[in-house]
Scaffold this motif. Structure first.
Motif, PDB file in Angstrom:
ATOM      1  N   TYR A  16       0.981  -1.129   0.065  1.00 50.27           N
ATOM      2  CA  TYR A  16       0.019   0.145   0.004  1.00 50.27           C
ATOM      3  C   TYR A  16       0.791   1.473   0.094  1.00 50.27           C
ATOM      4  N   PRO A  17       1.232   1.968  -1.184  1.00 45.93           N
ATOM      5  CA  PRO A  17       2.032   2.920  -1.453  1.00 45.93           C
ATOM      6  C   PRO A  17       1.660   4.345  -0.860  1.00 45.93           C
ATOM      7  N   ILE A  18       0.770   4.386  -0.151  1.00 43.66           N
ATOM      8  CA  ILE A  18       0.223   5.962   0.185  1.00 43.66           C
ATOM      9  C   ILE A  18       0.535   5.959   1.552  1.00 43.66           C
ATOM     10  N   ILE A  19       1.244   7.176   2.077  1.00 39.93           N
ATOM     11  CA  ILE A  19       1.375   7.139   3.647  1.00 39.93           C
ATOM     12  C   ILE A  19       0.480   8.240   4.134  1.00 39.93           C
ATOM     13  N   ALA A  20       0.038   8.228   5.276  1.00 39.59           N
ATOM     14  CA  ALA A  20      -0.818   9.299   5.922  1.00 39.59           C
ATOM     15  C   ALA A  20       0.267  10.053   6.551  1.00 39.59           C
ATOM     16  N   ALA A  21      -0.101  11.498   6.253  1.00 39.89           N
ATOM     17  CA  ALA A  21       0.997  12.335   7.001  1.00 39.89           C
ATOM     18  C   ALA A  21      -0.187  13.116   7.847  1.00 39.89           C
ATOM     19  N   VAL A  22      -0.085  13.027   9.050  1.00 38.86           N
ATOM     20  CA  VAL A  22      -0.878  13.404   9.999  1.00 38.86           C
ATOM     21  C   VAL A  22      -0.496  14.875  10.941  1.00 38.86           C
ATOM     22  N   ARG A  23      -1.510  15.736  10.864  1.00 37.88           N
ATOM     23  CA  ARG A  23      -1.197  16.880  11.359  1.00 37.88           C
ATOM     24  C   ARG A  23      -2.068  17.395  12.720  1.00 37.88           C
ATOM     25  N   ASP A  24      -3.297  16.497  12.938  1.00 38.07           N
ATOM     26  CA  ASP A  24      -4.098  16.778  14.118  1.00 38.07           C
ATOM     27  C   ASP A  24      -4.774  15.520  14.325  1.00 38.07           C
ATOM     28  N   GLU A  25      -5.690  15.910  15.581  1.00 35.60           N
ATOM     29  CA  GLU A  25      -6.291  14.708  16.208  1.00 35.60           C
ATOM     30  C   GLU A  25      -7.340  14.246  14.956  1.00 35.60           C
ATOM     31  N   PRO A  35      -6.997   2.491   5.221  1.00 34.56           N
ATOM     32  CA  PRO A  35      -6.090   1.288   4.803  1.00 34.56           C
ATOM     33  C   PRO A  35      -4.656   1.694   4.879  1.00 34.56           C
ATOM     34  N   VAL A  36      -4.126   2.616   5.143  1.00 29.14           N
ATOM     35  CA  VAL A  36      -2.829   3.006   4.981  1.00 29.14           C
ATOM     36  C   VAL A  36      -2.029   2.064   6.204  1.00 29.14           C
ATOM     37  N   LYS A  37      -0.842   2.009   5.699  1.00 26.34           N
ATOM     38  CA  LYS A  37       0.192   0.906   6.573  1.00 26.34           C
ATOM     39  C   LYS A  37       1.060   1.781   7.404  1.00 26.34           C
ATOM     40  N   VAL A  38       1.217   2.947   6.915  1.00 24.72           N
ATOM     41  CA  VAL A  38       2.475   3.726   7.411  1.00 24.72           C
ATOM     42  C   VAL A  38       1.793   5.195   7.627  1.00 24.72           C
ATOM     43  N   ILE A  39       2.194   5.495   8.704  1.00 28.11           N
ATOM     44  CA  ILE A  39       1.689   7.057   9.276  1.00 28.11           C
ATOM     45  C   ILE A  39       3.026   7.952   9.730  1.00 28.11           C
ATOM     46  N   PHE A  40       2.849   9.256   9.104  1.00 29.96           N
ATOM     47  CA  PHE A  40       4.082  10.226   9.496  1.00 29.96           C
ATOM     48  C   PHE A  40       3.239  11.055  10.408  1.00 29.96           C
ATOM     49  N   LEU A  41       3.949  11.189  11.729  1.00 31.42           N
ATOM     50  CA  LEU A  41       3.405  12.138  12.746  1.00 31.42           C
ATOM     51  C   LEU A  41       3.872  13.476  12.330  1.00 31.42           C
ATOM     52  N   LEU A  42       3.353  14.552  11.857  1.00 32.06           N
ATOM     53  CA  LEU A  42       3.809  15.871  11.453  1.00 32.06           C
ATOM     54  C   LEU A  42       3.435  16.758  12.512  1.00 32.06           C
ATOM     55  N   ALA A 181       6.708   5.163  -2.633  1.00 33.58           N
ATOM     56  CA  ALA A 181       5.361   5.584  -1.940  1.00 33.58           C
ATOM     57  C   ALA A 181       5.198   6.955  -2.191  1.00 33.58           C
ATOM     58  N   VAL A 182       4.123   7.613  -1.642  1.00 32.54           N
ATOM     59  CA  VAL A 182       3.577   8.951  -1.652  1.00 32.54           C
ATOM     60  C   VAL A 182       3.072   9.244  -0.481  1.00 32.54           C
ATOM     61  N   SER A 183       3.497  10.412   0.183  1.00 34.25           N
ATOM     62  CA  SER A 183       2.856  10.969   1.400  1.00 34.25           C
ATOM     63  C   SER A 183       1.996  11.870   1.283  1.00 34.25           C
ATOM     64  N   THR A 184       0.754  11.963   1.899  1.00 34.07           N
ATOM     65  CA  THR A 184       0.065  13.074   1.792  1.00 34.07           C
ATOM     66  C   THR A 184      -0.774  13.360   2.955  1.00 34.07           C
ATOM     67  N   SER A 185      -1.225  14.426   3.143  1.00 32.72           N
ATOM     68  CA  SER A 185      -2.163  14.852   4.209  1.00 32.72           C
ATOM     69  C   SER A 185      -3.663  14.902   3.654  1.00 32.72           C
ATOM     70  N   LYS A 186      -3.978  14.674   2.687  1.00 34.95           N
ATOM     71  CA  LYS A 186      -5.270  14.631   1.932  1.00 34.95           C
ATOM     72  C   LYS A 186      -5.913  13.218   2.219  1.00 34.95           C
ATOM     73  N   THR A 187      -6.836  13.318   3.277  1.00 34.76           N
ATOM     74  CA  THR A 187      -7.363  12.172   3.685  1.00 34.76           C
ATOM     75  C   THR A 187      -8.111  11.238   2.736  1.00 34.76           C
ATOM     76  N   ASP A 188      -8.804  12.047   1.713  1.00 27.79           N
ATOM     77  CA  ASP A 188      -9.335  11.116   0.431  1.00 27.79           C
ATOM     78  C   ASP A 188      -8.523  10.195  -0.091  1.00 27.79           C
ATOM     79  N   LEU A 189      -7.244  10.492  -0.333  1.00 25.70           N
ATOM     80  CA  LEU A 189      -6.228   9.905  -0.901  1.00 25.70           C
ATOM     81  C   LEU A 189      -5.740   8.546  -0.100  1.00 25.70           C
ATOM     82  N   TRP A 190      -6.103   8.431   1.001  1.00 25.31           N
ATOM     83  CA  TRP A 190      -5.667   7.464   1.930  1.00 25.31           C
ATOM     84  C   TRP A 190      -6.390   6.302   1.491  1.00 25.31           C
TER      85      TRP A 190
END
Length: 192
Positions: A16-25, A35-42, A181-190
């Motif tokens: 699953y090559p999409i990474i969730a870039a998380v900025r808030d709760e 379904p993302v497998k990797v999360i970046f805490l930003l 992979a691609v990291s994005t904070s756009k939740t719909d792309l996750w």
């Protein structure tokens, strides 16, 4: 045989090559349900980072802490040691090459974030990753595929494309030119 953390990360990204870039709760809750497998805490603070890391690990996902974006935590080698010893994330994401070396020595997976603004920053970035050997490179902004092609030609380190990614077509294009992979904070792309 024990699987190395960096191999586990690559396996997750291949699945699953999409990474969730998380900025808030709100983003955190969405990333955990996605379904993302990797999360970046930003973002985060010294008071909430442990809980966030534990939430991600309990969900079965891999978690990376962007050290420079954590309030209350210095941006030095002692902070890397603290994260490793006290919170045990999968790894760190950083713009600072000296933190890559420290994190690697502790067994953390390392992602070197590079901002590619011009040809000099590309040359400097390539030299930096050749010297420090992070496990992965995140190139920002991601919307310049020819930079990914150039770095891919000069380095064997897997590439994450991040920043300003807003569509499914951009993700597909970035993966086609060689991003792992691609990291994005756009939740719909996750949920692609």
């Amino acid at each position: 045989m024990k699987v190395k953390k960096e191999d586990l990360l690559i396996n997750h990204l291949e699945a699953y090559p999409i990474i969730a870039a998380v900025r808030d709760e709100e983003g955190m809750a969405e990333a955990l349900a996605s379904p993302v497998k990797v999360i970046f805490l930003l973002n985060g603070t010294l008071s909430n980072i442990r809980a966030r890391i534990n939430q991600v690990k309990e969900s079965g996902k891999l978690v990376f802490v962007h050290l420079e974006m954590m309030s209350g935590l210095s941006k030095d080698q002692a902070a890397v040691e603290f994260l490793h010893m006290e919170m045990k994330p999968t790894g760190i994401l950083t713009t600072k090459p000296n933190l890559i070396q420290k994190a690697r020595s502790l067994g953390l997976v390392t992602i070197q974030r590079l901002f590619m603004l011009d040809s000099l920053s590309i040359q400097t970035g390539i030299k930096m990753v050749d010297l420090n050997q992070p496990d992965l490179i995140e190139i920002m902004p991601a919307i310049i595929p020819k930079v990914i092609v150039r770095v891919k030609k000069e380095s064997t380190i897997p590439i994450i494309a991040g920043g300003m990614v807003e569509t499914k077509e951009e993700i597909i294009g970035l993966l086609k030119v060689g991003a792992t992979a691609v990291s994005t904070s756009k939740t719909d792309l996750w949920y692609l």
